[in-house]
Design a protein around this motif. Structure first.
Motif, PDB file in Angstrom:
ATOM      1  N   LYS A 135      -0.562  43.294  -2.632  1.00 20.05           N
ATOM      2  CA  LYS A 135      -1.565  42.413  -2.289  1.00 20.05           C
ATOM      3  C   LYS A 135      -1.255  41.285  -1.065  1.00 20.05           C
ATOM      4  O   LYS A 135      -0.466  40.504  -1.338  1.00 20.05           O
ATOM      5  N   GLY A 136      -1.533  41.707   0.217  1.00 19.62           N
ATOM      6  CA  GLY A 136      -1.065  40.963   0.918  1.00 19.62           C
ATOM      7  C   GLY A 136      -2.234  39.852   1.539  1.00 19.62           C
ATOM      8  O   GLY A 136      -3.083  39.762   0.743  1.00 19.62           O
ATOM      9  N   ALA A 137      -1.924  38.937   2.347  1.00 17.91           N
ATOM     10  CA  ALA A 137      -2.924  38.031   2.653  1.00 17.91           C
ATOM     11  C   ALA A 137      -3.916  38.679   3.574  1.00 17.91           C
ATOM     12  O   ALA A 137      -5.359  38.346   3.163  1.00 17.91           O
ATOM     13  N   GLU A 138      -3.549  39.465   4.407  1.00 16.50           N
ATOM     14  CA  GLU A 138      -4.711  40.157   5.398  1.00 16.50           C
ATOM     15  C   GLU A 138      -5.300  41.373   4.667  1.00 16.50           C
ATOM     16  O   GLU A 138      -6.574  41.318   4.916  1.00 16.50           O
ATOM     17  N   ARG A 157      -5.296  44.598   1.229  1.00 14.98           N
ATOM     18  CA  ARG A 157      -4.508  45.293   0.122  1.00 14.98           C
ATOM     19  C   ARG A 157      -3.944  46.620   0.565  1.00 14.98           C
ATOM     20  O   ARG A 157      -4.611  47.318   1.208  1.00 14.98           O
ATOM     21  N   LYS A 212     -13.191  38.963   2.343  1.00 15.86           N
ATOM     22  CA  LYS A 212     -12.735  37.770   1.822  1.00 15.86           C
ATOM     23  C   LYS A 212     -13.755  36.690   1.479  1.00 15.86           C
ATOM     24  O   LYS A 212     -14.586  36.376   2.177  1.00 15.86           O
ATOM     25  N   PRO A 213     -13.866  36.448   0.006  1.00 12.97           N
ATOM     26  CA  PRO A 213     -15.104  35.874  -0.555  1.00 12.97           C
ATOM     27  C   PRO A 213     -15.052  34.186   0.253  1.00 12.97           C
ATOM     28  O   PRO A 213     -15.978  33.773   0.125  1.00 12.97           O
ATOM     29  N   TYR A 214     -14.204  33.671   0.585  1.00 11.58           N
ATOM     30  CA  TYR A 214     -14.217  32.342   1.348  1.00 11.58           C
ATOM     31  C   TYR A 214     -14.963  32.256   2.589  1.00 11.58           C
ATOM     32  O   TYR A 214     -15.351  31.194   3.001  1.00 11.58           O
ATOM     33  N   ARG A 215     -14.849  33.563   3.140  1.00 11.87           N
ATOM     34  CA  ARG A 215     -15.575  33.224   4.517  1.00 11.87           C
ATOM     35  C   ARG A 215     -16.987  33.682   4.635  1.00 11.87           C
ATOM     36  O   ARG A 215     -17.432  34.328   3.847  1.00 11.87           O
ATOM     37  N   GLN A 225     -17.088  40.607  10.963  1.00 11.38           N
ATOM     38  CA  GLN A 225     -16.663  40.686  12.406  1.00 11.38           C
ATOM     39  C   GLN A 225     -15.043  40.853  12.334  1.00 11.38           C
ATOM     40  O   GLN A 225     -14.411  41.640  13.042  1.00 11.38           O
ATOM     41  N   ILE A 226     -14.581  40.123  11.590  1.00  4.61           N
ATOM     42  CA  ILE A 226     -12.791  39.669  11.723  1.00  4.61           C
ATOM     43  C   ILE A 226     -12.386  40.962  11.133  1.00  4.61           C
ATOM     44  O   ILE A 226     -11.613  41.555  11.752  1.00  4.61           O
ATOM     45  N   ARG A 280     -10.227  43.600  13.621  1.00  4.99           N
ATOM     46  CA  ARG A 280      -8.838  43.851  13.331  1.00  4.99           C
ATOM     47  C   ARG A 280      -8.249  45.252  12.945  1.00  4.99           C
ATOM     48  O   ARG A 280      -7.337  45.697  13.290  1.00  4.99           O
ATOM     49  N   GLY A 309       2.468  39.644  17.163  1.00  7.50           N
ATOM     50  CA  GLY A 309       1.758  38.172  16.709  1.00  7.50           C
ATOM     51  C   GLY A 309       2.170  37.990  15.266  1.00  7.50           C
ATOM     52  O   GLY A 309       1.719  36.882  14.975  1.00  7.50           O
ATOM     53  N   LEU A 331      -1.979  41.609  13.544  1.00  9.82           N
ATOM     54  CA  LEU A 331      -2.248  40.617  14.278  1.00  9.82           C
ATOM     55  C   LEU A 331      -1.878  40.735  15.637  1.00  9.82           C
ATOM     56  O   LEU A 331      -1.854  39.933  16.695  1.00  9.82           O
TER      57      LEU A 331
END
Lengths: 233, 328
Positions: A17-20, A22, A41-44, A51-52, A56, A130, A156
């Motif tokens: 489980k990475g930051a960006e 799974r 990402k539930p925080y966004r 979009q992100i 990506r 990146g 990135l």
């Protein structure tokens, strides 16, 4: 993180489980494959999130394809699914340089030289990674000669030939070395630069190694308050 | 022992008294609020000069101690605005000489991390420090608080304040932007600038100011928060994944923002880390954090002589050795 099945019924084994995203291990046709799924990402804000993730995924797939065409040993692209923001690619079996360094096993000078060489060839192709960190470089057995590094996670990466972006790429690697593996910095970084200088082809639009080193110096002074504070250092 | 800490890096002059167990006996602050514009360094310093004796004597009196009971003077030696730092340093030198007690110069950024650790009871956090002057993601590595990510231009709080000023809101603008943002769920297009682990806010500021001509302030405020906080959250998430730290600590003036707190809370949850926010009173610039960090340094046998007490406006967080912490 739990195992799951993809839309074809392939069992995907939870891997990391990475930051960006799974990562799952599975198969694609007869090959062992890595499934990189950019989950929500539930925080966004949901629009920003969609979009992100989509841009990506598309971007990473394009970059992998272009680098493979240029003969750089990046993970081979198998398939892209935009609905689930999934990239299916070659599974590379190897230990990261970060793991080796943390266990006190410093990879050979040749590995870092070859790494610099690969980064140079990525830059020659008009692309910057990146996020060249020590966890994003795996060591695998080469076909004839010992260990070779393979750069992973082009999440990135972007198309760019600008001096700023190219220098930033090297600056980030340098920064990871000084912040996370400070004790090995003097051993590793010169080898990396050596390989980079050898592999770099300077077209008319490209910058020379001196330009890059000068720009890195400038980037370093750009962080907050780094102005040559001689009294402190 | 009792430590008196003096904070004077930017808009706040503050005095705090702590004991050697990290208990805050008292904390009194006086914050300079300009009538128009931003912080003028000299005017801010003059504010500190006018209020320092009142702040210090109230702090001592309310703590029910005498100034004679103080065993150590700690002061913020940097980073910050030169004229403001010099006020604090001058007072520290005077008190140290007059009371015949040692003084110790403290790095303001280290102090934010240390007061957060003692106030939240966390041990080895990844620290996200977001204020008007700093935006830093750091954690202990190789005996120092290494900077994993930071702003390449202006601090997040500075960006929010500057935008608010352009939009006609009074200083400090951060809380007002938060209130406005609550009234909107719209997302306008703003640049999303993450360079590796570093962040940039100046381009977003320019774009947001441009949007003022065409859009409602609430919508811009919401977009500004959503975009910049998402950037911070992303870098924080990557830093936690990279360092493997099991605690996330949010501090600095912007830590008061509920939306940011919620976002970083989710990031911590996703990465199986615990989430801590420094209590509001100790999250902004304050003298207690300087006092506590001064004690930690003193406890390691470090004091600052008169010759070494010159202020350091450009002193970086990662230039300070942290001998009181053992690496895990």
């Amino acid at each position: 993180m739990e195992d799951m099945q993809d839309k074809r019924g392939v069992t995907l084994v939870a891997f990391k489980k990475g930051a960006e995203a799974r990562l799952f291990r599975g198969t694609w046709l007869e090959w062992e494959a890595l499934y990189k799924i950019r989950t929500r990402k539930p925080y966004r804000h949901h629009l920003l999130d969609a979009q992100i993730r989509t841009s990506r995924t598309v971007n990473e797939a394009r970059i992998l394809e272009k680098l493979a065409c240029n003969g750089i040993p990046v993970p081979t692209l198998y398939e892209v699914d935009l609905d689930s923001c999934t990239i299916i690619m070659e599974y590379i079996n190897g230990k990261s340089i970060k793991d080796s360094l943390e266990n006190g096993a410093v990879p050979s000078a040749r590995v870092f030289k070859e790494l610099g060489n690969q980064v140079a060839r990525i830059h020659n192709a008009g692309i910057v990674h990146g996020d060249i960190t020590t966890s994003n470089v795996l060591q695998v057995k080469g076909e004839s000669r010992g260990t070779i590094p393979r750069i992973i996670d082009f999440g990135l990466a972007m198309f760019s030939t600008s001096l700023e972006d190219v220098s930033m790429d090297i600056h980030l690697f340098k920064r990871v070395l000084t912040s996370t593996h400070a004790e090995y910095f003097a051993e590793i970084f010169p080898r990396f630069l050596e390989g980079y200088e050898e592999g770099r082809e300077y077209s008319s639009r490209g910058a020379s190694i001196d330009d890059i080193l000068k720009r890195i110096e400038r980037i370093e002074t750009r962080g907050r308050y780094v102005k040559k504070n001689k009294r402190m250092d | 022992m009792l430590i008196l800490g003096l904070e004077s890096t930017a808009h706040t002059f503050s005095a705090g008294i702590v004991d050697d167990a990290g208990n805050v006996l008292n904390l009194v602050s006086d914050t300079y609020i300009p009538e128009t514009g931003g912080l003028h360094p000299l005017k801010t310093a003059m504010h500190h000069q006018d209020c320092f004796d009142g702040v210090i004597s109230t702090t001592v009196k309310e703590a029910k101690v005498s100034i004679r009971d103080i065993d150590l003077i700690a002061f913020s030696q940097g980073p910050g605005l030169g004229p403001c730092l010099r006020i604090g340093a001058t007072i520290a030198r005077t008190l140290s000489a007059g009371l015949r007690i040692p003084m110790v110069g403290v790095n303001h950024c280290v102090a934010h991390v240390e007061i957060g650790r003692v106030a939240c009871g966390c041990d080895d956090p990844l620290c996200l420090y977001v204020s008007g002057g700093n935006t830093i993601i750091s954690a202990l590595k190789c005996g120092r608080y290494q900077v994993f990510g930071e702003t390449l231009d202006i601090a997040l709080g500075n960006m929010l304040d500057t935008f608010a000023r352009e939009a006609g809101l009074a200083h400090p603008g951060g809380p007002k932007i938060e209130q406005l943002a609550r009234k909107s769920d719209l997302l306008l297009d703003l640049p999303y600038v993450v360079k590796g682990m570093d962040l940039s806010f100046s381009g977003i500021l320019t774009s947001a100011i441009r949007l003022l001509a065409k859009h409602d302030l609430e919508d811009i405020a919401n977009s500004l928060q959503e975009t910049t906080f998402a950037m911070l959250a992303e870098v924080t998430e990557r830093a936690v994944a990279h360092t493997g730290k099991e605690e996330v600590l949010l501090t600095g003036g912007v830590a008061a923002n509920d939306r940011l707190k919620k976002m970083i809370d989710i990031v911590a949850l996703e990465q199986d880390a615990s989430f801590h926010v420094v209590p509001r009173k100790l999250a902004g610039d304050n003298g207690a954090m300087i006092a506590w960090t001064g004690f930690l340094q003193f406890d390691q046998g470090n004091t600052t002589s008169l010759e070494e007490s010159r202020v350091m406006p450009n002193w970086r967080l990662d230039q300070v050795d942290i001998p009181w912490r053992q690496e895990r």
